[in-house]
Each structure stands twice: as C-alpha cells, then as structure tokens.
Write an enzyme that holds these catalytic residues in place. Sequence first.
Site, PDB file in Angstrom:
ATOM      1  N   ASP A   7       0.825  -1.207   0.000  1.00  0.00           N
ATOM      2  CA  ASP A   7       0.000   0.000   0.000  1.00  0.00           C
ATOM      3  C   ASP A   7       0.865   1.265   0.000  1.00  0.00           C
ATOM      4  O   ASP A   7       2.009   1.251   0.464  1.00  0.00           O
ATOM      5  CB  ASP A   7      -0.892   0.042   1.257  1.00  0.00           C
ATOM      6  CG  ASP A   7      -2.017  -0.991   1.207  1.00  0.00           C
ATOM      7  OD1 ASP A   7      -2.004  -1.848   0.311  1.00  0.00           O
ATOM      8  OD2 ASP A   7      -2.891  -0.914   2.086  1.00  0.00           O
ATOM      9  N   HIS A 164       3.813  -2.102   3.257  1.00  0.00           N
ATOM     10  CA  HIS A 164       3.714  -0.712   2.809  1.00  0.00           C
ATOM     11  C   HIS A 164       4.912  -0.312   1.957  1.00  0.00           C
ATOM     12  O   HIS A 164       6.053  -0.592   2.316  1.00  0.00           O
ATOM     13  CB  HIS A 164       3.561   0.235   4.011  1.00  0.00           C
ATOM     14  CG  HIS A 164       2.212   0.118   4.647  1.00  0.00           C
ATOM     15  ND1 HIS A 164       1.927  -0.847   5.585  1.00  0.00           N
ATOM     16  CD2 HIS A 164       1.054   0.802   4.437  1.00  0.00           C
ATOM     17  CE1 HIS A 164       0.652  -0.743   5.943  1.00  0.00           C
ATOM     18  NE2 HIS A 164       0.094   0.245   5.266  1.00  0.00           N
TER      19      HIS A 164
HETATM   20 ZN   LIG Z   1      -2.587   3.249   3.081  1.00  0.00          ZN
END
Ligand SMILES: [Zn+2]
Length: 180
Positions: A7, A164
């Site tokens: 992400d 992430h």
């Molecule tokens: Zn996010």
Amino acid sequence: MAYLTFDDGPSENTASILQILNQNGIKATFFLIGKSAEKNVDLVKREVNEGNVVGNHTYSHSISYNEGAENFLDDVQRCNQVLKSILGDQYSSKLMRFPGGYLGHGNRLVPYRDAVVKAGYTYVDWNDETGDAEGSNPAVPVLMNNLKVNTASASSDSVVVLMHNAGPKKNTVQALPEVI
Ligand SMILES: [Zn+2]
C-alpha cells in the site's frame, strides 16, 4: 497461497521492491495513492509492465472518513482517473483498498463501502501482515516475527499480506526476500 500487497506507493522504494520481486519470480499487488502515482508515472508503468497488479488506494489517502461517502467516492474516482491516464487500456481492475482497511472501522464505513461497490469497485482487505505500519520502520526480525504469528493465526489457506511501499519503510524492503 500468499498474495503480497503493498500500500501507499509509489515511493523511492518501489524500484528496489520490483527488483526483489523480479529476482524471485514473484508478482504482487500495489495499491497506489493517486497523488503519488502522478508524481511517479514511470514507476507505475513499470509495476504493470513487469507483471504486477495495480489497485486504487484513493487520490489523497485521507483516512479521517469524516467528509461523507460522496466525497470519499470522488477521491477514489480521482485516483482511478490518474491510473487510467498513466496506464490507458492496461488499467481496468477497479480493485481498491480503503486507507486503513475496511474491516478495522466497524460499521462506520458501510455508506462508504456501498458507494464504492455501487460505482463498480471491488475492495480488498488483508488477513495477514508484517506490521510495518506500527511505528516508523520496525526492525526486520520484528516484521518477520509478526508475519509468522499472523500467518499461523490466519483462518484461511490463502493469505493476503499487507505491507507498505512508503519512503520510510526501508526495513520492509530489507525483509522482502525473507517474506517471499
Ligand atoms: Zn494506506
């Protein structure tokens, strides 16, 4: 089966992540922030050209969820337009992930979910994670231990692993070969 998801990119770490994925013959899904995507057009193209899937993580990544479902959908649509403008016909997934995930917010996001589903999006959460969002940049052994614990407790034969792709998350890159 394990699905690796990243992400918040693209970021300065994207090229390293792609290199590690390629070295290991592994594909991933990248949920991109629209305003980061438009600053990193070449990385977005590389992600797709190298066989990965790109999804929508909203344009602004505003996770306050106080502005109403209509404004939220506008933010999702704006990201969609950015990805389409970069990728053209290569982008048709309508796959999205809520900033902060959907499940973690209880019933609060029901109108938001209804709005994005009605607009044709499919949203994907995760059932496994390295915990790289906890603190600024957790050490590799911490990430690996989180992954082992979370994978063991995932109540499914297939896991969707949250990581992430953001500038400060250097240890996510360092851990990736071991995660794979
Ligand atoms: Zn996010």
